[in-house]
Design a protein around this motif. Structure first.
Motif, PDB file in Angstrom:
ATOM      1  N   UNK A 186      12.280  69.361  11.041  1.00  0.00           N
ATOM      2  CA  UNK A 186      11.804  69.749  12.437  1.00  0.00           C
ATOM      3  C   UNK A 186      10.287  69.426  12.658  1.00  0.00           C
ATOM      4  N   UNK A 187      10.145  68.685  13.897  1.00  0.00           N
ATOM      5  CA  UNK A 187       8.784  68.158  14.174  1.00  0.00           C
ATOM      6  C   UNK A 187       8.719  68.034  15.822  1.00  0.00           C
ATOM      7  N   UNK A 188       7.595  67.700  16.213  1.00  0.00           N
ATOM      8  CA  UNK A 188       7.364  67.478  17.930  1.00  0.00           C
ATOM      9  C   UNK A 188       7.167  65.813  17.766  1.00  0.00           C
TER      10      UNK A 188
ATOM     11  N   UNK B  88      23.149  64.741  12.611  1.00  0.00           N
ATOM     12  CA  UNK B  88      22.873  65.200  14.433  1.00  0.00           C
ATOM     13  C   UNK B  88      21.506  65.317  14.587  1.00  0.00           C
ATOM     14  N   UNK B  89      21.140  65.211  15.782  1.00  0.00           N
ATOM     15  CA  UNK B  89      19.594  65.394  16.305  1.00  0.00           C
ATOM     16  C   UNK B  89      19.914  66.895  16.776  1.00  0.00           C
ATOM     17  N   UNK B  90      18.931  67.773  15.999  1.00  0.00           N
ATOM     18  CA  UNK B  90      19.103  69.381  16.548  1.00  0.00           C
ATOM     19  C   UNK B  90      17.803  69.962  17.033  1.00  0.00           C
ATOM     20  N   UNK B  91      18.016  70.109  18.375  1.00  0.00           N
ATOM     21  CA  UNK B  91      16.821  70.918  18.959  1.00  0.00           C
ATOM     22  C   UNK B  91      16.909  72.521  18.587  1.00  0.00           C
ATOM     23  N   UNK B  92      15.848  72.624  17.640  1.00  0.00           N
ATOM     24  CA  UNK B  92      15.898  74.137  16.903  1.00  0.00           C
ATOM     25  C   UNK B  92      15.560  75.165  17.609  1.00  0.00           C
ATOM     26  N   UNK B  93      14.628  75.195  18.604  1.00  0.00           N
ATOM     27  CA  UNK B  93      14.332  76.423  19.403  1.00  0.00           C
ATOM     28  C   UNK B  93      15.395  76.313  20.662  1.00  0.00           C
ATOM     29  N   UNK B  94      16.062  75.439  20.953  1.00  0.00           N
ATOM     30  CA  UNK B  94      16.825  75.198  22.250  1.00  0.00           C
ATOM     31  C   UNK B  94      18.311  75.726  21.845  1.00  0.00           C
ATOM     32  N   UNK B  95      18.587  75.465  20.573  1.00  0.00           N
ATOM     33  CA  UNK B  95      20.001  75.664  20.105  1.00  0.00           C
ATOM     34  C   UNK B  95      20.978  74.783  20.810  1.00  0.00           C
TER      35      UNK B  95
ATOM     36  N   UNK C 167      15.160  67.969  15.031  1.00  0.00           N
ATOM     37  CA  UNK C 167      15.062  67.510  13.585  1.00  0.00           C
ATOM     38  C   UNK C 167      16.220  66.606  13.619  1.00  0.00           C
ATOM     39  N   UNK C 168      16.164  65.985  12.667  1.00  0.00           N
ATOM     40  CA  UNK C 168      17.437  64.902  12.133  1.00  0.00           C
ATOM     41  C   UNK C 168      17.986  65.359  10.867  1.00  0.00           C
ATOM     42  N   UNK C 169      19.343  65.939  11.317  1.00  0.00           N
ATOM     43  CA  UNK C 169      19.901  66.748  10.033  1.00  0.00           C
ATOM     44  C   UNK C 169      20.516  65.667   9.096  1.00  0.00           C
ATOM     45  N   UNK C 170      20.609  66.197   7.850  1.00  0.00           N
ATOM     46  CA  UNK C 170      21.013  65.138   6.804  1.00  0.00           C
ATOM     47  C   UNK C 170      22.306  64.548   7.203  1.00  0.00           C
ATOM     48  N   UNK C 171      22.208  63.154   6.657  1.00  0.00           N
ATOM     49  CA  UNK C 171      23.444  62.404   6.598  1.00  0.00           C
ATOM     50  C   UNK C 171      24.299  62.800   5.646  1.00  0.00           C
TER      51      UNK C 171
END
Length: 277
Positions: free
Chosen positions: A180-182, A218-225, A254-258
């Motif tokens: 997770x990052x900006x 997957x590209x996961x927007x952690x706070x937005x769900x 974040x970029x989830x693990x492949x």
């Protein structure tokens, strides 16, 4: 006697930075106008960087991307399939053709090097375990294909092409991830000062998926769900800098693990002002 940074001076500051005036020349002009040099320097840095996340509530203003379901972007009609307002996020299909995706990967494969990030304290590029990928960059309009894509993406994002960083290509193997990052440069971190000076703060991102991923990635927007699954030619746009200069912490992602196969992406970052890479 030192003068204060009122609305007219703030407007002047933004106008001259937008015109491409150097940081040094803007500070010099402000000092000539009666500002203390430290105050002038701090004002310019603040204008370039945006507000520190959480310093005030982020205001969602009008997104620059067309609200139409089909966006005519330079040479291609692109369909938006999902649109969120908070955070400002849009999922597009077929931003690149399958052939264009293959060509970008082919042009990139022999140039890949271990990915780095900008150290928040020193400003140097560092290899870290939070980002396990290989990558490369293309200069703006480096060749006919890249020029076509730069123009298309600029039109899609509705932002000046000269404000864009060069396209970045990344490859993730099995287990590859980016925690997770900006995408923007947090302005309270000293290592980002020199990078922000070359075009100001980042304003928005477009991530294009260049291949289908067998599992994960997957590209996961952690706070937005929100989670976006990679699909060849698909792209996700997100904006985190508004017209007030605020930064949206809800775009943390974040970029989830492949888990199987590999993942290739192409990223475009836009800056507030013309970018000098």
């Amino acid at each position: 006697m030192a003068v204060s940074l009122d609305a007219s001076w703030r407007n002047w500051l933004q106008l001259n930075l937008a015109r491409g005036c150097s940081v040094e020349s803007v500070i010099e002009s402000m000092v000539s106008g009666g500002f203390d040099k430290d105050v002038a320097s701090a004002a310019v840095r603040s204008c370039l960087a945006g507000e520190i996340p959480g310093s005030s509530g982020y205001r969602y203003d009008t997104c620059p991307v067309s609200a139409d379901r089909v966006v005519h972007a330079h040479d291609r009609a692109i369909h938006s399939v999902v649109r969120l307002e908070r955070p400002q996020l849009i999922l597009f299909d077929d931003v690149l053709s399958a052939e264009e995706c293959d060509e970008v990967m082919e042009l990139s494969k022999d140039k890949l090097r271990r990915s780095t990030i900008i150290d928040s304290d020193t400003g140097r590029a560092e290899v870290i375990k939070n980002r396990s990928s290989e990558g490369t960059f293309f200069k703006l309009c480096e060749n006919p294909l890249i020029e076509r894509l730069d123009r298309r993406i600029s039109a899609l994002m509705n932002w000046p092409m000269e404000n864009g960083e060069g396209l970045q290509i990344l490859r993730y193997g099995v287990g590859g991830e980016y925690r997770a990052h900006f995408d923007y440069f947090p302005p309270d971190q000293p290592g980002h000062v020199t990078h922000i000076a070359r075009g100001g703060q980042r304003t928005a991102t477009l991530v294009v998926y260049l291949n289908d991923v067998e599992s994960g990635g997957e590209t996961v927007f952690t706070d937005a769900g929100v989670s976006v699954s990679p699909r060849k030619g698909r792209a996700v746009y997100f904006r985190y800098f508004n017209d007030l200069g605020q930064l949206d912490p809800a775009t943390k992602h974040a970029g989830a693990p492949v888990l199987a196969g590999e993942k290739w992406i192409m990223t475009k970052w836009m800056r507030r002002y013309s970018y000098s890479g």
